[in-house]
Write a protein that holds these residues in place. Structure first.
Motif, PDB file in Angstrom:
ATOM      1  N   PHE A 288       0.817  -1.207   0.000  1.00 31.56           N
ATOM      2  CA  PHE A 288       0.000   0.000   0.000  1.00 31.56           C
ATOM      3  C   PHE A 288       0.856   1.266   0.000  1.00 31.56           C
ATOM      4  N   GLY A 289       1.904   1.299   0.805  1.00 29.12           N
ATOM      5  CA  GLY A 289       2.770   2.482   0.889  1.00 29.12           C
ATOM      6  C   GLY A 289       3.417   2.802  -0.441  1.00 29.12           C
ATOM      7  N   VAL A 290       3.824   1.767  -1.174  1.00 30.76           N
ATOM      8  CA  VAL A 290       4.451   1.973  -2.481  1.00 30.76           C
ATOM      9  C   VAL A 290       3.429   2.511  -3.469  1.00 30.76           C
ATOM     10  N   ARG A 291       2.203   1.980  -3.418  1.00 31.30           N
ATOM     11  CA  ARG A 291       1.153   2.481  -4.312  1.00 31.30           C
ATOM     12  C   ARG A 291       0.847   3.940  -4.042  1.00 31.30           C
ATOM     13  N   VAL A 292       0.759   4.329  -2.779  1.00 33.27           N
ATOM     14  CA  VAL A 292       0.488   5.733  -2.420  1.00 33.27           C
ATOM     15  C   VAL A 292       1.629   6.621  -2.890  1.00 33.27           C
ATOM     16  N   SER A 293       2.861   6.162  -2.683  1.00 35.68           N
ATOM     17  CA  SER A 293       4.026   6.931  -3.100  1.00 35.68           C
ATOM     18  C   SER A 293       4.020   7.167  -4.608  1.00 35.68           C
ATOM     19  N   LYS A 294       3.714   6.124  -5.390  1.00 37.91           N
ATOM     20  CA  LYS A 294       3.642   6.264  -6.849  1.00 37.91           C
ATOM     21  C   LYS A 294       2.529   7.235  -7.247  1.00 37.91           C
ATOM     22  N   TRP A 295       1.408   7.139  -6.577  1.00 35.34           N
ATOM     23  CA  TRP A 295       0.284   8.020  -6.884  1.00 35.34           C
ATOM     24  C   TRP A 295       0.639   9.479  -6.600  1.00 35.34           C
TER      25      TRP A 295
ATOM     26  N   ARG B 118       3.696  10.808  -6.512  1.00 33.99           N
ATOM     27  CA  ARG B 118       4.666  11.257  -7.523  1.00 33.99           C
ATOM     28  C   ARG B 118       3.986  11.588  -8.841  1.00 33.99           C
ATOM     29  N   ARG B 119       3.068  10.739  -9.265  1.00 40.25           N
ATOM     30  CA  ARG B 119       2.349  10.977 -10.520  1.00 40.25           C
ATOM     31  C   ARG B 119       1.565  12.290 -10.445  1.00 40.25           C
ATOM     32  N   LEU B 120       0.908  12.507  -9.298  1.00 37.84           N
ATOM     33  CA  LEU B 120       0.142  13.734  -9.111  1.00 37.84           C
ATOM     34  C   LEU B 120       1.043  14.962  -9.156  1.00 37.84           C
ATOM     35  N   LEU B 121       2.214  14.888  -8.506  1.00 34.93           N
ATOM     36  CA  LEU B 121       3.154  16.012  -8.512  1.00 34.93           C
ATOM     37  C   LEU B 121       3.684  16.283  -9.919  1.00 34.93           C
ATOM     38  N   ARG B 122       4.001  15.214 -10.678  1.00 33.53           N
ATOM     39  CA  ARG B 122       4.456  15.390 -12.066  1.00 33.53           C
ATOM     40  C   ARG B 122       3.374  16.041 -12.913  1.00 33.53           C
ATOM     41  N   GLN B 123       2.140  15.610 -12.666  1.00 32.37           N
ATOM     42  CA  GLN B 123       1.024  16.167 -13.423  1.00 32.37           C
ATOM     43  C   GLN B 123       0.870  17.659 -13.123  1.00 32.37           C
ATOM     44  N   ARG B 124       0.968  18.041 -11.847  1.00 29.13           N
ATOM     45  CA  ARG B 124       0.860  19.459 -11.471  1.00 29.13           C
ATOM     46  C   ARG B 124       2.019  20.264 -12.030  1.00 29.13           C
TER      47      ARG B 124
END
Length: 180
Positions: A136-143, A145-151
């Motif tokens: 779960f922690g890895v999934r949240v971390s990836k999410w 990062r993806r959100l920050l890249r998108q912003r």
């Protein structure tokens, strides 16, 4: 349930062997106990002729009755309703008890081993599933990062558009037709 299914041949073999033991030891007990008896012609029952029980009827009047004793003995129930009174009958009883314990020990071991193998297999399958499962922690971390890249990408687009609009306005003020 898989463990019981894999042990079915052993369980069937156990019942076959127990049936043979009941027939064998039941017949042996009948013949050994009636060896010290005579058939009473009036009652058609076997009666002891020697020992402490002389004149008494034996409990082992026929092979089916003796097989009842064997079933009770082999299954280690031991009701006490029938018991040998001669020394030879007691030897047969001891042989029956020891043989039954040995015979019952093998299938129980096989069934226990089948349950253990089934449990190990299920545990291994579960570990294999969890090995491929992303924590779960890895999934949240990836999410995140993806959100920050998108912003960051949105911010860059906004800056590019803003810069373009400024250049267009400046060119319009200068009167240039082409925007670079």
């Amino acid at each position: 349930m898989h463990a019981v299914g894999s042990a079915v041949p052993s369980i069937v073999l156990l019942f076959v062997i127990l049936s043979l033991l009941v027939i064998l030891f039941g017949a042996m007990m009948f013949y050994i106990e009636t060896l010290f008896c005579e058939l009473d012609q009036d009652t058609l029952k076997y009666v002891y002729t020697t020992g402490d029980n002389a004149g008494e009827e034996t409990l082992y009047q026929n092979i089916p009755a003796s097989m009842w004793w064997a079933i009770v003995t082999v299954t280690t129930v031991g009701y006490g309703d029938m018991f040998p009174v001669t020394w030879a009958g007691r030897l047969v009883a001891v042989a029956t008890m020891v043989t039954a314990i040995v015979v019952l020990a093998f299938p129980v071991t096989i069934l226990g081993s089948a349950f253990n193998d089934s449990y190990d297999q299920k545990t291994e399958e579960q570990l294999e599933k969890e090995k491929h499962k992303v924590p779960f922690g890895v999934r949240v971390s990836k999410w995140v990062r993806r959100l920050l890249r998108q912003r960051e990408a949105e911010k860059n687009i906004d800056e590019v558009l803003e810069d373009y609009e400024q250049r267009v306005e400046m060119q319009e003020l200068k009167g240039e037709d082409k925007v670079r």
